[in-house]
Design a protein around this motif. Structure first.
Motif, PDB file in Angstrom:
ATOM      1  N   LEU A  87      21.843  -8.043 -47.434  1.00 57.74           N
ATOM      2  CA  LEU A  87      21.697  -6.836 -48.240  1.00 57.74           C
ATOM      3  C   LEU A  87      20.848  -5.816 -47.480  1.00 57.74           C
ATOM      4  O   LEU A  87      21.298  -4.726 -47.166  1.00 57.74           O
ATOM      5  CB  LEU A  87      21.018  -7.152 -49.579  1.00 57.74           C
ATOM      6  N   ALA A  88      19.599  -6.207 -47.226  1.00 58.10           N
ATOM      7  CA  ALA A  88      18.654  -5.282 -46.601  1.00 58.10           C
ATOM      8  C   ALA A  88      17.536  -6.065 -45.926  1.00 58.10           C
ATOM      9  O   ALA A  88      17.240  -7.196 -46.303  1.00 58.10           O
ATOM     10  CB  ALA A  88      18.071  -4.345 -47.649  1.00 58.10           C
ATOM     11  N   VAL A 109      27.375  -0.790 -48.362  1.00 59.86           N
ATOM     12  CA  VAL A 109      26.371   0.175 -48.805  1.00 59.86           C
ATOM     13  C   VAL A 109      26.864   1.615 -48.621  1.00 59.86           C
ATOM     14  O   VAL A 109      26.418   2.512 -49.320  1.00 59.86           O
ATOM     15  CB  VAL A 109      25.010  -0.048 -48.116  1.00 59.86           C
ATOM     16  N   LEU A 111      19.316   6.693 -50.250  1.00 63.73           N
ATOM     17  CA  LEU A 111      19.952   6.203 -49.027  1.00 63.73           C
ATOM     18  C   LEU A 111      20.186   7.340 -48.045  1.00 63.73           C
ATOM     19  O   LEU A 111      20.749   8.379 -48.396  1.00 63.73           O
ATOM     20  CB  LEU A 111      21.276   5.518 -49.359  1.00 63.73           C
ATOM     21  N   PHE A 169      19.463  -1.068 -44.917  1.00 66.66           N
ATOM     22  CA  PHE A 169      20.589  -1.687 -45.634  1.00 66.66           C
ATOM     23  C   PHE A 169      21.677  -1.899 -44.586  1.00 66.66           C
ATOM     24  O   PHE A 169      22.218  -0.935 -44.051  1.00 66.66           O
ATOM     25  CB  PHE A 169      21.102  -0.755 -46.742  1.00 66.66           C
ATOM     26  N   ILE A 213      27.914   3.433 -51.782  1.00 67.21           N
ATOM     27  CA  ILE A 213      26.940   3.635 -52.854  1.00 67.21           C
ATOM     28  C   ILE A 213      26.346   5.033 -52.725  1.00 67.21           C
ATOM     29  O   ILE A 213      25.838   5.412 -51.669  1.00 67.21           O
ATOM     30  CB  ILE A 213      25.836   2.567 -52.822  1.00 67.21           C
ATOM     31  N   ILE A 242      20.500   0.230 -56.625  1.00 71.84           N
ATOM     32  CA  ILE A 242      21.303   0.120 -55.403  1.00 71.84           C
ATOM     33  C   ILE A 242      21.586  -1.347 -55.093  1.00 71.84           C
ATOM     34  O   ILE A 242      22.719  -1.719 -54.786  1.00 71.84           O
ATOM     35  CB  ILE A 242      20.580   0.797 -54.222  1.00 71.84           C
ATOM     36  N   LEU A 293      25.183  -3.149 -54.935  1.00 72.46           N
ATOM     37  CA  LEU A 293      25.608  -3.841 -53.705  1.00 72.46           C
ATOM     38  C   LEU A 293      25.993  -5.290 -54.004  1.00 72.46           C
ATOM     39  O   LEU A 293      27.018  -5.783 -53.518  1.00 72.46           O
ATOM     40  CB  LEU A 293      24.498  -3.758 -52.660  1.00 72.46           C
TER      41      LEU A 293
END
Length: 128
Positions: A61-62, A81, A89, A76, A84, A118, A122
């Motif tokens: 994810l991040a 992503v 971001l 990210f 999104i 977010i 995701l």
């Protein structure tokens, strides 16, 4: 990035890392770390790039980028992503990365709800 063997939750390892972390934004990283984990109980964490990193169903994810001491930098690095929409971001890199930055504790607290949204979006995209 693809599927990797990051499905095991290594919270103890991340806790130990955080205990020893010498970073001007350690408290902000911890606040944001908790927000990310609170987005979904199936999110796992581990250390990647010498920083806390988060995954869902084997998909990254991040990950925090702790090299910068000027602010908190969250990368990210899941290609989903890019779909999104969020003012949080930044960037639209060809490899599917986007960034989020947090200036200080006030900024981190102000943005943690959007960060959680977010992450939830995701996770939902990965689960499809």
């Amino acid at each position: 990035m693809g599927k990797v063997d990051n499905t095991v939750n290594k919270t103890d390892e991340v806790d130990a890392f955080m205990d020893k972390l010498d970073h001007p934004f350690k408290a902000e990283v911890e606040l944001l770390r908790e927000s990310i984990k609170a987005a979904n109980p199936k999110i796992t964490e581990q250390i990647k790039w010498k920083a806390p990193s988060f995954s869902y169903q084997g998909e990254y994810l991040a990950t925090f980028n702790l090299w910068s001491k000027e602010r908190v930098h969250l990368v990210f690095h899941n290609p989903l992503v890019v779909d999104i929409d969020s003012e949080l971001l930044e960037g639209n890199y060809t490899d599917g990365r986007r960034m989020a930055y947090f200036a200080d504790m006030k900024d981190a607290k102000a943005k943690k709800t959007e960060l959680k949204r977010i992450i939830k979006q995701l996770v939902k995209a990965i689960g499809k």
